[in-house]
Design a protein around this motif. Structure first.
Motif, short mmCIF file in Angstrom:
data_model
loop_
_atom_site.label_atom_id
_atom_site.label_comp_id
_atom_site.label_asym_id
_atom_site.label_seq_id
_atom_site.Cartn_x
_atom_site.Cartn_y
_atom_site.Cartn_z
N LEU A 18 0.83 -1.21 0.00
CA LEU A 18 0.00 0.00 0.00
C LEU A 18 0.86 1.26 0.00
N GLY A 19 2.10 1.14 0.45
CA GLY A 19 3.03 2.27 0.40
C GLY A 19 3.50 2.59 -1.02
N LEU A 20 3.31 1.65 -1.93
CA LEU A 20 3.71 1.86 -3.33
C LEU A 20 2.69 2.68 -4.11
N ILE A 21 1.47 2.75 -3.60
CA ILE A 21 0.44 3.54 -4.28
C ILE A 21 0.80 5.02 -4.15
N PRO A 22 0.86 5.73 -5.26
CA PRO A 22 1.21 7.15 -5.17
C PRO A 22 0.19 7.92 -4.32
N ALA A 34 -1.91 5.39 1.14
CA ALA A 34 -2.74 4.24 1.50
C ALA A 34 -2.12 3.39 2.61
N GLN A 35 -0.90 3.67 3.00
CA GLN A 35 -0.18 2.80 3.92
C GLN A 35 -0.89 2.60 5.26
N LEU A 66 14.99 -1.55 4.47
CA LEU A 66 14.18 -1.75 3.27
C LEU A 66 13.33 -0.50 3.03
N PRO A 67 13.28 -0.01 1.80
CA PRO A 67 12.54 1.23 1.51
C PRO A 67 11.04 0.98 1.34
N LEU A 68 10.39 0.61 2.42
CA LEU A 68 8.99 0.18 2.36
C LEU A 68 7.98 1.26 2.73
#
Length: 181
Positions: A18-22, A34-35, A66-68
């Protein structure tokens, strides 16, 4: 036991994904990520203990570099930055959310899960987030609250989504919502 470990890892991965969603800009320009929805879902679906463990696993992965986090951040430095209080509040918020859903057995699950997500995912997490922001930046608690307040509507939306998703999952596969087991 094996199922619990799998679910904890799966939900830690969900928070990361969810952290990947802009970021999405609300109508008044405030970007939301969204995180924190993942943190809310950890509590509403997995319950207090497993939800907390999933968030702690996620934070451990962030701490080792890790860049999460949203925006591709990670490493120990994020735990000393202005948003560190939110990270500290995540597992406590997940615990409060899960405990609330576990204890409130009467009523519509979507409403209970949504309210639990608001209590744990907004009130509790923001308490830690605002205090942490105030401490790191040297701003007063009032000023820090004013700075953080515009982000609350986005989190209310996420809490509602968490409630609806938890209810839908419970209807489709009741045994998968461990907060109700």
């Amino acid at each position: 036991m094996e199922r619990n470990v799998t679910l904890i890892a799966l939900f830690a991965a969900l928070i990361a994904a969810l952290g990947l969603i802009p970021p999405i800009a609300l109508g008044f320009g405030v970007p939301i990520t969204a995180q924190s929805l993942g943190v809310m879902l950890c509590g509403t679906v997995l319950g207090a203990k497993r939800g907390t463990l999933a968030v702690l696993l996620f934070l451990l992965l962030v701490a080792i570099g890790l860049p999460l986090l949203s925006g591709g951040r990670g490493g120990l430095g994020v735990f000393a930055g202005p948003t560190a209080g939110f990270l500290v509040g995540f597992p406590i918020g997940a615990f409060v959310i899960g405990l609330t859903v576990e204890k409130m057995r009467v009523g519509n699950l979507a409403v209970i899960a949504g309210l639990a997500a608001m209590i744990g995912g907004i009130v509790v997490v923001y308490l830690f987030g605002i205090l942490g922001f105030s401490f790191v930046t040297g701003k007063g608690v009032g000023a820090s609250t004013t700075i953080m307040a515009p982000f609350i509507p986005g989190d209310v939306i996420k809490a509602i989504i968490a409630g609806v998703l938890t209810q839908a999952l419970y209807k489709a596969r009741p045994a998968s919502v461990l907060s109700r087991a």
